[in-house]
Design an enzyme around this catalytic site. Structure first.
Site, PDB file in Angstrom:
ATOM      1  N   LYS A 264       0.867  -1.189   0.000  1.00 23.61           N
ATOM      2  CA  LYS A 264       0.000   0.000   0.000  1.00 23.61           C
ATOM      3  C   LYS A 264       0.899   1.233   0.000  1.00 23.61           C
ATOM      4  O   LYS A 264       1.714   1.417   0.899  1.00 23.61           O
ATOM      5  CB  LYS A 264      -0.888   0.005   1.260  1.00 23.61           C
ATOM      6  CG  LYS A 264      -1.628   1.337   1.498  1.00 23.61           C
ATOM      7  CD  LYS A 264      -2.505   1.295   2.758  1.00 23.61           C
ATOM      8  CE  LYS A 264      -3.096   2.669   3.075  1.00 23.61           C
ATOM      9  NZ  LYS A 264      -3.903   2.683   4.306  1.00 23.61           N
ATOM     10  N   LYS A 276      -9.964  12.888   8.331  1.00 19.73           N
ATOM     11  CA  LYS A 276      -9.408  12.545   9.646  1.00 19.73           C
ATOM     12  C   LYS A 276      -9.325  13.797  10.514  1.00 19.73           C
ATOM     13  O   LYS A 276      -9.279  14.918   9.976  1.00 19.73           O
ATOM     14  CB  LYS A 276      -7.980  12.006   9.470  1.00 19.73           C
ATOM     15  CG  LYS A 276      -7.885  10.621   8.887  1.00 19.73           C
ATOM     16  CD  LYS A 276      -6.422  10.182   8.799  1.00 19.73           C
ATOM     17  CE  LYS A 276      -6.294   8.803   8.192  1.00 19.73           C
ATOM     18  NZ  LYS A 276      -6.852   7.719   9.019  1.00 19.73           N
ATOM     19  N   ASP A 287       1.737   6.476   5.367  1.00 23.90           N
ATOM     20  CA  ASP A 287       0.733   5.516   4.905  1.00 23.90           C
ATOM     21  C   ASP A 287       1.165   4.791   3.616  1.00 23.90           C
ATOM     22  O   ASP A 287       0.385   4.076   3.001  1.00 23.90           O
ATOM     23  CB  ASP A 287      -0.610   6.236   4.713  1.00 23.90           C
ATOM     24  CG  ASP A 287      -1.786   5.302   4.929  1.00 23.90           C
ATOM     25  OD1 ASP A 287      -1.595   4.238   5.555  1.00 23.90           O
ATOM     26  OD2 ASP A 287      -2.895   5.631   4.456  1.00 23.90           O
ATOM     27  N   GLU A 348      -9.330   3.510   2.476  1.00 22.24           N
ATOM     28  CA  GLU A 348      -8.892   3.574   1.077  1.00 22.24           C
ATOM     29  C   GLU A 348      -7.806   2.553   0.750  1.00 22.24           C
ATOM     30  O   GLU A 348      -7.672   2.143  -0.401  1.00 22.24           O
ATOM     31  CB  GLU A 348      -8.379   4.996   0.763  1.00 22.24           C
ATOM     32  CG  GLU A 348      -6.926   5.300   1.165  1.00 22.24           C
ATOM     33  CD  GLU A 348      -6.640   5.178   2.651  1.00 22.24           C
ATOM     34  OE1 GLU A 348      -7.573   5.257   3.456  1.00 22.24           O
ATOM     35  OE2 GLU A 348      -5.454   4.981   3.017  1.00 22.24           O
ATOM     36  N   ARG A 350      -7.449  -0.575   1.413  1.00 20.54           N
ATOM     37  CA  ARG A 350      -7.937  -1.874   0.921  1.00 20.54           C
ATOM     38  C   ARG A 350      -8.376  -1.778  -0.539  1.00 20.54           C
ATOM     39  O   ARG A 350      -8.322  -2.757  -1.275  1.00 20.54           O
ATOM     40  CB  ARG A 350      -9.056  -2.381   1.849  1.00 20.54           C
ATOM     41  CG  ARG A 350     -10.250  -1.496   1.909  1.00 20.54           C
ATOM     42  CD  ARG A 350     -11.116  -1.778   3.144  1.00 20.54           C
ATOM     43  NE  ARG A 350     -10.530  -1.234   4.383  1.00 20.54           N
ATOM     44  CZ  ARG A 350     -11.035  -1.404   5.591  1.00 20.54           C
ATOM     45  NH1 ARG A 350     -12.136  -2.115   5.755  1.00 20.54           N
ATOM     46  NH2 ARG A 350     -10.436  -0.883   6.649  1.00 20.54           N
TER      47      ARG A 350
HETATM   48  N1  BES Z   1      -3.987   4.662   7.007  1.00 23.90           N
HETATM   49  C1  BES Z   1      -5.059   4.365   7.881  1.00 23.90           C
HETATM   50  C2  BES Z   1      -4.694   3.373   8.982  1.00 23.90           C
HETATM   51  C3  BES Z   1      -3.663   3.821   9.976  1.00 23.90           C
HETATM   52  C4  BES Z   1      -4.066   4.486  11.121  1.00 23.90           C
HETATM   53  C5  BES Z   1      -2.349   3.548   9.783  1.00 23.90           C
HETATM   54  C6  BES Z   1      -3.117   4.868  12.052  1.00 23.90           C
HETATM   55  C7  BES Z   1      -1.400   3.929  10.704  1.00 23.90           C
HETATM   56  C8  BES Z   1      -1.795   4.588  11.835  1.00 23.90           C
HETATM   57  C9  BES Z   1      -6.236   3.769   7.088  1.00 23.90           C
HETATM   58  O1  BES Z   1      -6.354   4.188   5.784  1.00 23.90           O
HETATM   59  C10 BES Z   1      -7.471   4.163   7.815  1.00 23.90           C
HETATM   60  O2  BES Z   1      -7.706   5.319   7.929  1.00 23.90           O
HETATM   61  N2  BES Z   1      -8.215   3.188   8.284  1.00 23.90           N
HETATM   62  C11 BES Z   1      -9.394   3.415   9.010  1.00 23.90           C
HETATM   63  C12 BES Z   1     -10.403   2.384   8.576  1.00 23.90           C
HETATM   64  C13 BES Z   1     -11.787   2.663   9.052  1.00 23.90           C
HETATM   65  C14 BES Z   1     -12.350   3.887   8.361  1.00 23.90           C
HETATM   66  C15 BES Z   1     -12.660   1.455   8.773  1.00 23.90           C
HETATM   67  C16 BES Z   1      -9.090   3.261  10.496  1.00 23.90           C
HETATM   68  O3  BES Z   1      -8.287   2.421  10.848  1.00 23.90           O
HETATM   69  O4  BES Z   1      -9.621   4.043  11.275  1.00 23.90           O
HETATM   70 ZN    ZN Z   2      -4.576   4.771   4.833  1.00 23.77          ZN
HETATM   71 ZN    ZN Z   3      -7.462   5.962   5.539  1.00 25.19          ZN
END
Ligand code: BES
Ligand code: ZN
Ligand code: ZN
Length: 501
Positions: A264, A276, A287, A348, A350
């Site tokens: 990714k 966010k 990321d 995003e 996934r």
């Molecule tokens: N890039 C983030 C995940 C992440 C969070 C990586 C903190 C490293 C540190 C990912 O794209 C994300 O935002 N995931 C969400 C998914 C949710 C919306 C189902 C998450 O983990 O909150």
């Molecule tokens: Zn992400």
């Molecule tokens: Zn994200």
């Protein structure tokens, strides 16, 4: 500036800083020291009874002017019964910090003493300590207009050991790994204004092509044309369009199925329209940690001329909110043809991975696929920074990964895949939805279940959620947040042990 490591049979005649190694509960071998220094250190060690030679524990003695050596360091290796290659490397890492604080620029490390009873030799210990010093000496100062190193730092280390050429050979092998780790760290540490999809794709080409890796770049037009609708959707909100980069290393037998690594590479994740919170958003430059590990791994494989056929594929996109951005509610069509209802634009990663996974399976027909991604905050909640949660659909692959983890020291923890979570990512209006039906519970597992829907037939597959391990945020204000390069070592080990015999 990087540290130079030399491996020599005899120490230089006049050495100012000399290091001797010490197992706990064993007298250190001081034979490398001058007579005066030996007597002094023996006496001093006897007096300072607190020194227990625990792993990495160090004492240093400044010697009187008349003695040839200026300073002697005693570096603890811990209990002999617990010692191994990885412990030696850890001791090297800890020792680097000690030397930095002590302002030492040059030193000589004597690897003499009794290493019998191990399945490795003094030369392995020397190269492992050197590896630990090398990895810890990493520094990211490209963006400092003035080097902030007014303080002296380590520049050169001589290791004294019997079979010095052998030790050098071992360290040279390690260097390929070290350089891959450095590459991955540099990428994670780079700021998102400089590391955006197009610039990143070019950088990959510049770094890997000269090493003999084939690099193919798919731009946004090609991606749209070939039907990679998921990565296209994620990238469409940004003025910096997405890229997919395929790296091929063909060091193995011609015609043999490759193994594939998918990363990714979201160069910045604002969350998109499902934006966010502001606090800590800067960290979302990391990321792209999964892609960085894949690029670092390809570099390592090329540098060491791995006898393996490996395809690395990274999906690069910037997740931005804008008038052009994809929305919650959109239904998009992935490269595999499956439709996905977007319920949260922050899920995003996934989507980017889905297209890369499908593409690599269709075009390259790998015998197995491993993806790496900073995929979920939930993974961090579960395992923190220490372990990488790993989802695997095949027992034998998990065994191989477990062994590679033990050999490399990069910790993996197996996580469950389950029909129940696959059900949770089924949509009412499309084939899939990009978040689980019961909100954030088991978020790392529903994310894995989503990816699983893009694994064809009986392809062996592992998904490594490196959200916690790709990046370290220390609670010490003096230690910066930094990319770890996690994944390069464990996967290099996997390639080398299971596909090269
Ligand atoms: N890039 C983030 C995940 C992440 C969070 C990586 C903190 C490293 C540190 C990912 O794209 C994300 O935002 N995931 C969400 C998914 C949710 C919306 C189902 C998450 O983990 O909150
Ligand atoms: Zn992400
Ligand atoms: Zn994200």
């Amino acid at each position: 500036m990087s540290v130079t490591f030399n491996f020599v049979k005899d120490k230089k005649e006049k050495v100012e800083n000399i290091v001797v190694l010490n197992f706990a509960e064993v007298q250190p071998d001081l034979s490398v020291l001058s007579k005066d220094a030996m007597l002094y250190v023996e006496h001093a060690l006897g007096v300072c009874g607190q020194y227990k030679a625990a792993l990495g524990e160090t004492v240093d003695f400044i010697l009187p002017e008349k003695v040839t050596e200026k300073r002697v360091f005693v570096l603890g290796l811990g209990k002999k019964s617990e010692f191994n290659h990885m412990k030696a490397e850890e001791a090297g890492g800890i020792f680097y910090t000690f030397l930095k604080k002590a302002g030492v620029e040059e030193c000589t490390i004597s690897v003499r003493g009794d290493f019998s009873g191990f399945d490795f030799m003094a030369e392995d210990v020397a190269s492992a300590i050197a590896s630990g010093l090398y990895l810890r000496s990493y520094n990211f100062d490209k963006y400092k207009s003035k080097a902030d190193e007014e303080l002296p730092s380590l520049k050169s280390v001589d290791f004294v050991c019997e079979h010095s050429a052998h030790a050098k050979g071992l360290f040279d092998d390690f260097k390929a790994i070290g350089q891959g780790v450095y590459q991955a760290r540099d990428l994670v540490n780079m700021p998102p204004n400089d590391l955006y999809p197009d610039a990143y794709a070019k950088l990959i080409k510049d770094e890997l092509k000269p090493l003999g890796v084939e690099v193919e770049i798919f731009d946004e037009k090609k991606l749209a044309k070939m039907g990679a609708g998921a990565i296209t959707a994620v990238g469409q909100g940004s003025d910096r369009p997405p890229r997919m980069v395929v790296m091929s290393w063909n060091g193995g037998k011609g015609g043999a199925d490759p193994i594939a690594f998918v990363g990714k590479g979201v160069t910045f994740d604002t969350g998109g329209i499902s934006i966010k919170p502001a606090a800590g958003m800067d960290e979302m430059k990391m990321d792209m940690g999964g892609s960085a590990a894949v690029v670092g791994l390809m570099k390592t494989l090329a540098l060491r001329g791995a006898k393996a056929n490996v395809v690395g594929i990274v999906g690069l996109a910037e997740n931005m909110p804008s008038a052009k951005a994809y929305r919650p509610g959109d239904i998009i069509k992935s490269y595999a043809g499956k439709t996905v209802e977007v319920l949260n634009t922050d899920a995003e990663g996934r989507l980017v991975l889905a297209d890369c996974l499908s593409f690599v399976q269709k075009i390259h027909k790998p015998s197995m696929v491993i993806d790496l991604a900073t995929l979920t905050g939930a993974m961090m909640v579960a395992l923190g920074h220490e372990y990488c949660g790993t989802f695997v659909n095949d027992e034998s692959l998990w065994k191989q990964m477990e062994q590679s983890s033990a050999r490399s020291g990069e910790k993996l923890w197996r996580m469950p895949l389950d029909e129940a979570w696959s059900k949770q990512v089924e949509s009412d209006v499309a084939d899939l939805q990009n978040i689980g039906k019961v909100g954030r519970w088991a978020g790392a597992c529903t994310a894995a279940a989503f990816l699983q829907a893009f694994i064809e037939g009986d392809t062996k597959w592992a998904h490594m959620d490196i959200a916690g391990t790709a990046w370290r945020k220390t609670d010490q204000p003096t230690v910066p947040k930094f990319g770890t390069g996690f994944g390069v070592r464990v996967l290099n080990e996997l390639v080398s042990h299971y596909y090269e015999g």
